[in-house]
Design a protein around this motif. Structure first.
Motif, PDB file in Angstrom:
ATOM      1  N   GLY A 229       0.835  -1.196   0.000  1.00 29.82           N
ATOM      2  CA  GLY A 229       0.000   0.000   0.000  1.00 29.82           C
ATOM      3  C   GLY A 229       0.866   1.241   0.000  1.00 29.82           C
ATOM      4  O   GLY A 229       2.100   1.158   0.117  1.00 29.82           O
ATOM      5  N   PRO A 230       0.269   2.436  -0.108  1.00 27.10           N
ATOM      6  CA  PRO A 230       1.059   3.667  -0.189  1.00 27.10           C
ATOM      7  C   PRO A 230       1.922   3.931   1.036  1.00 27.10           C
ATOM      8  O   PRO A 230       3.038   4.432   0.902  1.00 27.10           O
ATOM      9  CB  PRO A 230       0.002   4.755  -0.393  1.00 27.10           C
ATOM     10  N   CYS A 231       1.433   3.602   2.227  1.00 25.66           N
ATOM     11  CA  CYS A 231       2.238   3.837   3.437  1.00 25.66           C
ATOM     12  C   CYS A 231       3.438   2.897   3.492  1.00 25.66           C
ATOM     13  O   CYS A 231       4.547   3.302   3.860  1.00 25.66           O
ATOM     14  CB  CYS A 231       1.378   3.683   4.695  1.00 25.66           C
ATOM     15  N   GLU A 232       3.234   1.652   3.116  1.00 22.71           N
ATOM     16  CA  GLU A 232       4.347   0.701   3.055  1.00 22.71           C
ATOM     17  C   GLU A 232       5.378   1.149   2.022  1.00 22.71           C
ATOM     18  O   GLU A 232       6.592   1.068   2.267  1.00 22.71           O
ATOM     19  CB  GLU A 232       3.817  -0.692   2.691  1.00 22.71           C
ATOM     20  N   GLN A 233       4.908   1.627   0.890  1.00 19.70           N
ATOM     21  CA  GLN A 233       5.816   2.103  -0.157  1.00 19.70           C
ATOM     22  C   GLN A 233       6.620   3.310   0.332  1.00 19.70           C
ATOM     23  O   GLN A 233       7.822   3.404   0.090  1.00 19.70           O
ATOM     24  CB  GLN A 233       5.018   2.495  -1.410  1.00 19.70           C
TER      25      GLN A 233
END
Length: 287
Positions: A229-233
């Motif tokens: 997801g965007p936060c992991e990225q």
């Protein structure tokens, strides 16, 4: 347009420089890899051999590998004389990039292409207010995570000769990239402009308390079937790097909201930089 030599010279033997050296040797031509750090050059050469040993790679059976020739900056002049392209993969500092393109312009032969792998700065920005001998031979040549991600974006400045773009599109495809022509000057090129909007809206959603990072990533992955997801990225990239990129967008465009940068800055002030610090949106094993 005829090429000025057989080799490619890459300045910077970091992760991107290593992976690009691998790609640009895939058709049997040599790559000159230039870096002031001898240990980094040794690491890069081992990194190229590791990539070559991947039997799942599309290039594993090509049998055409060119030599990776490492050198300190003292060897740049000789490398440039044998290369059709000089590609800078140096840290994301506009001042540094402007300095190096000026030096390369003085050093390189008349037909040698000079390109930048910068993800943050367009070649138009890098060349701005520069007094150059041949401003029409410069290009942005930005890739993502080769060889796993083969996309590469080719973008000229307002002065770049069309035949240079054509040659870069042809040569990148020949060497296993998937080239995309960015037809006008664009901060963020193609993919990163879209990704920036996703990051920014994700950060704004978090700043407003609408969802947690875990919830945001979970719904993103559920709908788009992506591995992260965007936060992991953002944790992988580094939250300080994300903040700097966001600041650059805000510097060159109007209407960019402040809340995402403020949210990131609070995390950075707490030492939360993502994977590299062991803590970001998530906690990580420092090992």
């Amino acid at each position: 347009m005829d090429k000025a030599g057989d080799a490619v010279t890459i300045l910077g033997a970091g992760t991107q420089g290593t992976r690009l050296a691998y790609m640009w040797t895939s058709q049997g031509q040599p790559v000159y890899l230039i870096d002031k750090d001898e240990k980094q050059l040794e690491k890069a050469k081992k990194g190229v051999e590791t990539l070559k040993s991947n039997t799942q790679s599309p290039w594993a059976t090509s049998g055409k590998w060119g030599e990776v020739i490492t050198s300190s900056p003292d060897g740049l002049s000789e490398a440039a004389s044998k290369s059709w392209m000089l590609l800078e993969c140096l840290p994301e500092s506009l001042k540094l990039k402007r300095t190096i393109v000026k030096e390369l312009d003085e050093l390189a032969g008349a037909e040698t292409i000079i390109a930048s792998n910068s993800s943050s700065y367009t070649i138009e920005e890098i060349l701005e207010n520069q007094s150059l001998k041949q401003p029409d031979r410069f290009s942005s040549l930005h890739c993502y995570w080769p060889p796993e991600t083969s996309a590469i974006e080719v973008m000229g400045s307002s002065k770049t000769r069309p035949e240079i773009i054509s040659l870069l599109m042809e040569e990148t495809k020949k060497h296993g990239f998937s080239p995309f022509h960015v037809r006008k000057n664009s901060t963020g090129y193609l993919y990163n402009r879209i990704w920036a909007a996703i990051k920014r809206e994700a950060l704004l959603t978090l700043a407003e308390g609408v969802a947690t990072p875990q919830e945001l990533d979970a719904i993103f992955k559920d709908v788009l079937k992506t591995p992260k997801g965007p936060c992991e990225q953002m944790d992988v990239v580094g939250l300080d790097v994300v903040r700097d990129i966001e600041q650059h967008y805000a510097d060159v465009r109007t209407g960019i909201p402040e809340e995402p940068r403020q949210y990131l800055q609070k995390m950075i002030d707490q030492g939360k930089l993502g994977v590299k610090s062991g803590s970001g949106f998530y906690e990580y094993d420092r090992k």
